[in-house]
Design an enzyme around this catalytic site. Structure first.
Site, short mmCIF file in Angstrom:
data_model
loop_
_atom_site.label_atom_id
_atom_site.label_comp_id
_atom_site.label_asym_id
_atom_site.label_seq_id
_atom_site.Cartn_x
_atom_site.Cartn_y
_atom_site.Cartn_z
N PRO A 118 0.80 -1.22 0.00
CA PRO A 118 0.00 0.00 0.00
C PRO A 118 0.83 1.27 0.00
O PRO A 118 1.86 1.36 0.67
CB PRO A 118 -0.82 -0.10 1.30
CG PRO A 118 -0.10 -1.08 2.15
CD PRO A 118 0.59 -2.01 1.20
N ASN A 119 0.36 2.19 -0.79
CA ASN A 119 0.89 3.56 -0.90
C ASN A 119 2.22 3.64 -1.64
O ASN A 119 2.70 4.74 -1.88
CB ASN A 119 1.01 4.22 0.48
CG ASN A 119 -0.33 4.34 1.15
OD1 ASN A 119 -1.29 4.79 0.54
ND2 ASN A 119 -0.42 3.88 2.39
N ARG A 147 4.53 11.03 -2.21
CA ARG A 147 4.12 11.00 -0.81
C ARG A 147 5.32 11.26 0.10
O ARG A 147 6.32 10.54 0.04
CB ARG A 147 3.53 9.63 -0.49
CG ARG A 147 3.18 9.44 0.96
CD ARG A 147 2.71 8.02 1.22
NE ARG A 147 2.57 7.80 2.63
CZ ARG A 147 3.01 6.73 3.26
NH1 ARG A 147 3.60 5.75 2.61
NH2 ARG A 147 2.84 6.61 4.56
N TYR A 202 10.58 9.56 2.03
CA TYR A 202 10.69 8.48 1.06
C TYR A 202 11.50 8.83 -0.18
O TYR A 202 11.73 7.96 -1.03
CB TYR A 202 9.30 7.99 0.65
CG TYR A 202 8.52 7.46 1.83
CD1 TYR A 202 8.80 6.22 2.37
CD2 TYR A 202 7.51 8.22 2.42
CE1 TYR A 202 8.09 5.73 3.46
CE2 TYR A 202 6.80 7.75 3.51
CZ TYR A 202 7.09 6.50 4.02
OH TYR A 202 6.40 6.01 5.11
N ASN A 248 8.25 -5.18 -0.31
CA ASN A 248 8.03 -4.02 0.52
C ASN A 248 6.53 -3.91 0.67
O ASN A 248 5.85 -3.36 -0.19
CB ASN A 248 8.62 -2.75 -0.10
CG ASN A 248 8.43 -1.53 0.80
OD1 ASN A 248 7.67 -1.58 1.76
ND2 ASN A 248 9.11 -0.45 0.47
N ALA A 274 3.05 -0.62 5.32
CA ALA A 274 2.46 -0.75 6.66
C ALA A 274 1.99 -2.17 6.95
O ALA A 274 1.96 -2.58 8.11
CB ALA A 274 1.31 0.24 6.81
N GLU A 311 12.92 -8.59 2.80
CA GLU A 311 12.02 -7.48 3.13
C GLU A 311 12.77 -6.16 2.99
O GLU A 311 13.92 -6.05 3.44
CB GLU A 311 11.53 -7.67 4.56
CG GLU A 311 10.60 -6.60 5.06
CD GLU A 311 10.17 -6.81 6.51
OE1 GLU A 311 9.44 -5.94 7.02
OE2 GLU A 311 10.55 -7.81 7.14
N HIS A 319 12.47 -1.80 3.41
CA HIS A 319 11.78 -0.58 3.82
C HIS A 319 12.66 0.59 3.42
O HIS A 319 13.86 0.61 3.72
CB HIS A 319 11.52 -0.55 5.33
CG HIS A 319 10.53 -1.56 5.76
ND1 HIS A 319 9.18 -1.39 5.60
CD2 HIS A 319 10.70 -2.80 6.30
CE1 HIS A 319 8.56 -2.46 6.04
NE2 HIS A 319 9.45 -3.33 6.46
N ARG A 359 11.48 5.29 13.66
CA ARG A 359 10.18 5.95 13.48
C ARG A 359 9.23 5.61 14.63
O ARG A 359 9.67 5.21 15.69
CB ARG A 359 9.60 5.54 12.11
CG ARG A 359 10.51 6.07 10.98
CD ARG A 359 9.92 5.92 9.62
NE ARG A 359 8.65 6.63 9.52
CZ ARG A 359 7.80 6.43 8.53
NH1 ARG A 359 8.08 5.56 7.58
NH2 ARG A 359 6.66 7.11 8.49
#
Length: 149
Positions: free
Chosen positions: A9-10, A17, A22, A73, A76, A97, A99, A106
């Site tokens: 998502p996103n 964004r 990012y 990735n 969330a 994985e 990120h 964070r």
């Protein structure tokens, strides 16, 4: 060797964004860069992005027997989805994985990954370059496994 690159998502908003977090690279630019690295490594990649958890699970199920590994990735969902972890384990596809941000620096809810315990490795906080590092590391690991090294 065929490798899937899966984004959650996103990530379709990458480059737009919150660029202060990012970066300015778009998902398309990341995928094009990975295609160049894949050719260099002598592998092929297939890229997917979905915002919905169910759609991602369906994609993961479709990887069974078709790919040797995956770079994921799940955004969330990495912090919340046992279902995605179970799908990856269920289809027996080794994965790394990724990120883009350092999730450990964070919010507390981002500091735990549901996927990490099943992953070959995890790359965090190196921006979109993390995708390339994940791909290179995954391919090297899979080749070492196939030769028994």
């Amino acid at each position: 060797m065929r490798i899937a690159v899966l984004n959650g998502p996103n990530l379709n908003l990458l480059g737009v964004r919150e660029p202060e977090l990012y970066g300015s690279s778009t998902l398309s630019q990341v995928e094009n860069g990975l295609a160049v690295v894949a050719r260099e490594l002598g592998v092929s990649i297939e890229c997917s992005q979905e915002n919905g958890e169910g759609a991602l699970i369906d994609i993961v199920h479709g990887l069974r027997g078709r790919v040797e590994g995956a770079v994921v990735n799940f955004g969330a969902y990495s912090h919340t989805s046992l279902a995605l972890r179970d799908a990856l384990v269920g289809v027996d596809v080794p994965f790394v994985e990724v990120h883009v941000t350092n999730v450990y620096a964070r919010e507390p809810e981002r500091r735990h990954s549901m996927l990490a315990s099943a992953a070959v490795g995890v790359v965090v906080g190196l921006g979109t370059q993390g995708y390339e590092l994940a791909l290179r590391g995954l391919v090297a690991t899979l080749r070492a496994r196939s030769t028994g090294a």
